[in-house]
Design a protein around this motif. Sequence first.
Motif, PDB file in Angstrom:
ATOM      1  N   ARG A 147      27.355 -20.027 -38.333  1.00 30.15           N
ATOM      2  CA  ARG A 147      28.399 -19.059 -37.934  1.00 30.15           C
ATOM      3  C   ARG A 147      28.047 -17.637 -38.364  1.00 30.15           C
ATOM      4  O   ARG A 147      28.916 -16.854 -38.757  1.00 30.15           O
ATOM      5  CB  ARG A 147      29.769 -19.448 -38.483  1.00 30.15           C
ATOM      6  N   VAL A 187      27.860 -24.368 -47.361  1.00 29.59           N
ATOM      7  CA  VAL A 187      28.588 -25.521 -47.912  1.00 29.59           C
ATOM      8  C   VAL A 187      28.112 -26.841 -47.302  1.00 29.59           C
ATOM      9  O   VAL A 187      28.312 -27.897 -47.896  1.00 29.59           O
ATOM     10  CB  VAL A 187      30.117 -25.380 -47.704  1.00 29.59           C
ATOM     11  N   ARG A 305      36.496 -27.720 -51.820  1.00 26.40           N
ATOM     12  CA  ARG A 305      37.181 -27.311 -50.582  1.00 26.40           C
ATOM     13  C   ARG A 305      38.134 -28.408 -50.076  1.00 26.40           C
ATOM     14  O   ARG A 305      37.867 -29.600 -50.221  1.00 26.40           O
ATOM     15  CB  ARG A 305      36.165 -26.948 -49.505  1.00 26.40           C
ATOM     16  N   ASP A 351      41.729 -24.306 -38.549  1.00 28.50           N
ATOM     17  CA  ASP A 351      40.390 -23.791 -38.813  1.00 28.50           C
ATOM     18  C   ASP A 351      40.208 -22.369 -38.289  1.00 28.50           C
ATOM     19  O   ASP A 351      39.591 -22.190 -37.237  1.00 28.50           O
ATOM     20  CB  ASP A 351      39.364 -24.727 -38.152  1.00 28.50           C
ATOM     21  N   GLU A 379      33.880 -16.304 -36.451  1.00 23.94           N
ATOM     22  CA  GLU A 379      33.541 -17.507 -35.691  1.00 23.94           C
ATOM     23  C   GLU A 379      34.414 -17.679 -34.452  1.00 23.94           C
ATOM     24  O   GLU A 379      33.908 -17.860 -33.348  1.00 23.94           O
ATOM     25  CB  GLU A 379      33.655 -18.741 -36.596  1.00 23.94           C
TER      26      GLU A 379
HETATM   27  O1  GCW Z   1      35.049 -24.721 -38.358  1.00 29.05           O
HETATM   28  C1  GCW Z   1      34.042 -25.262 -39.029  1.00 29.05           C
HETATM   29  C2  GCW Z   1      32.811 -24.545 -38.624  1.00 29.05           C
HETATM   30  C3  GCW Z   1      31.656 -25.130 -39.356  1.00 29.05           C
HETATM   31  C4  GCW Z   1      31.918 -24.974 -40.851  1.00 29.05           C
HETATM   32  C5  GCW Z   1      33.244 -25.648 -41.182  1.00 29.05           C
HETATM   33  C6  GCW Z   1      33.628 -25.488 -42.642  1.00 29.05           C
HETATM   34  C7  GCW Z   1      30.358 -24.743 -42.630  1.00 29.05           C
HETATM   35  O2  GCW Z   1      32.646 -24.655 -37.232  1.00 29.05           O
HETATM   36  O3  GCW Z   1      30.503 -24.454 -38.961  1.00 29.05           O
HETATM   37  O4  GCW Z   1      30.883 -25.529 -41.613  1.00 29.05           O
HETATM   38  O5  GCW Z   1      34.245 -25.091 -40.414  1.00 29.05           O
HETATM   39  O6  GCW Z   1      34.429 -24.620 -42.940  1.00 29.05           O
HETATM   40  O7  GCW Z   1      33.158 -26.256 -43.457  1.00 29.05           O
END
Ligand code: GCW
Length: 658
Positions: A147, A187, A305, A351, A379
């Motif tokens: 991203r 991550v 997380r 998200d 993103e």
């Molecule tokens: O929305 C998603 C993204 C992933 C990301 C994930 C996250 C790092 O598309 O690319 O991975 O979130 O936050 O872990």
Amino acid sequence: MWLEYEPRSSGVNCVKSLYLSLKGFTKEHPIVANALTELERGFAGMLAVTKENIIYPLDEAKPPAETLALRLERDTEISAEGYQLTADEYSLSLRAADESGLLYGVFHILRQIAIEKPLAELTLMSQPDIKLRMLNHWDNLDGSIERGYSGRSFFFAQNKVLPYERMTDYARFAASVGINAVAINNVNVKDAATRLITPEYYSEVRQIAAIFAAYGIRLFLSLNFAASLELGGPQSADPFAEEVINWWQKQIAETYAAIPDLGGFLIKADSEGRPGPFTYGRTQADGANMLAKIVAPYGGLIIWRCFVYNCTQDWRDYQTDRARAGYDNFITTDGDYLDNVFLQIKNGPMDFQIREPISPLLGAMEKTNQILEVQIAQEYTGHQIDVCYLVPMWKEALDFVIGAGNDKVSDVVSGKTYANRGGIAAVANTGDDANWTGNDLAAANFYGFGRLSWSVNLTAADIVGEWIMMTLSRDEQVINAVSDILLHSRLTYEKYTTPLGIGWMVSPHSHYGPSVDGYEYSRWGTYHRADYLAIGVDRTSKGTGFSTQYREPHASIYENPATCPEDLLLFFHRLPYSYLMKNGKTLLQHFYDCHHEGVKEVEAMIAGWNGLAGQIDPAIHTRVAERFARQLDNAIEWRDQVNTYFYRKSGIEDRYGK
Ligand code: GCW
């Protein structure tokens, strides 16, 4: 970024020489040395006070005219990282309890000069509202950035650590807005990244930690929860298995011996294919505590997380609701975590969409340290091609009152509520592009994140004005025009993409540009469920029950379409296209109109930007204009695909025949 230190009008601050004194600090301390270098740079660049005209130590006699006497002094009464500035006509004193406070104070003085405000106004006390102010880089060791929209990584390439110059510049501007913690690797820890905690990378990682430490920044690494399986240890990652615990103990001891400055670890477990404690029938707390206990003697933190959800959902399944997952997976573990565990929670329950309600998990766990996670990387908000100033969104999250009391999310993450600790973290938007952020205007988001994390009560308008003055111009017309563009950009983006909280409809994988059904029949749990009559997911008590995860009054407010904020209507409700909005339009007509308005607003932004030609650096003007042209194409594509889709689906004409 904003540390170019171009000449500033000398009218306000006609300083020709600088007398510097240092009391209680030593010049040799790396942070102090950096603070002094920064002063030299800033005064030379902005006020043409060259190195020869900086005199230390301060001669106590009254300095000659046009000389600024700057006294830097340790004062243990001031709180950690804070600073006090006291100004009179020809002298300025900066007091701080620690080196970081001194550095932040120096950046404050330089900011004041950069925005052409009188130094004589600087009588104030400043301390960070949020103690842990962190950036997360999703950089992979091969040099790609998950991203990332500003080029490649400046930390890694081809499984090697890159030269340190750019990281040093990065540390400078991160510190200048108060960032004090940085995780440098993605991550999603895979392949070589798993080995960052091994001797293969110790000397380089130690060097990065030292560069950061000299700017008051603690280095963190993202950790692979199943590292033991990949690094020749036990073939299990069960946090209760003695062999696993022993393996980690040895590993972490070795890592900390090599990199004693390490702040700790960031962990994405049981999420999107990453391993975690659920595999072994353990809770998230079991997993986090196993590591927390091991890093505690070294002063390390475990940042865990909460982005844990089922990413292999069957689209035919109407019971599972991804929005519920964070809360459902964590709420029962409140009180189970060791003191050095912090749970990191995304601002929204899904998200990083352009509009989501605030995650109900934020503030729900009264006995747990919590970090609010936001995304500076755009993103889902235009890939730094489209302008989307995100500070207003983050402010909404921080200002959200979590329940019937007065506690806001900002109180939770600043540790004022529940006597726990907290923090704020953002996914960074930087890369090796010459301008760092792809779109020059996207740098305003980085700047804004730092400033807001330090002072949660600053307004988006204040922060944006500062950024413009520090980077583009002090001219009022420019400030107004660019503020206008930035402050409206999020609403504009929302209008031409997915208004009313419906979200998604993006091109799968890339997440740029429209694809209304792109994720509709996929496993990711992000459905709009549109048919010929209605759209949306019922997340009320009659539906998935997500709205009941909120405290009152929110639960009741969201439950009912009549009281639900309209910009979240389709996040919480499934409604017919004929549903009447407060403006008297049907839902569908409103949806059509939003998309047309969004495109019009992009055209207006472009006109505003074009009007600034000749008033700002032509290279920046051209670069941003080029991005705006792509944004307009994108907005038109969104408008036409979304509106056509719903016209075809519903058979309902646009009232204006568009
Ligand atoms: O929305 C998603 C993204 C992933 C990301 C994930 C996250 C790092 O598309 O690319 O991975 O979130 O936050 O872990």
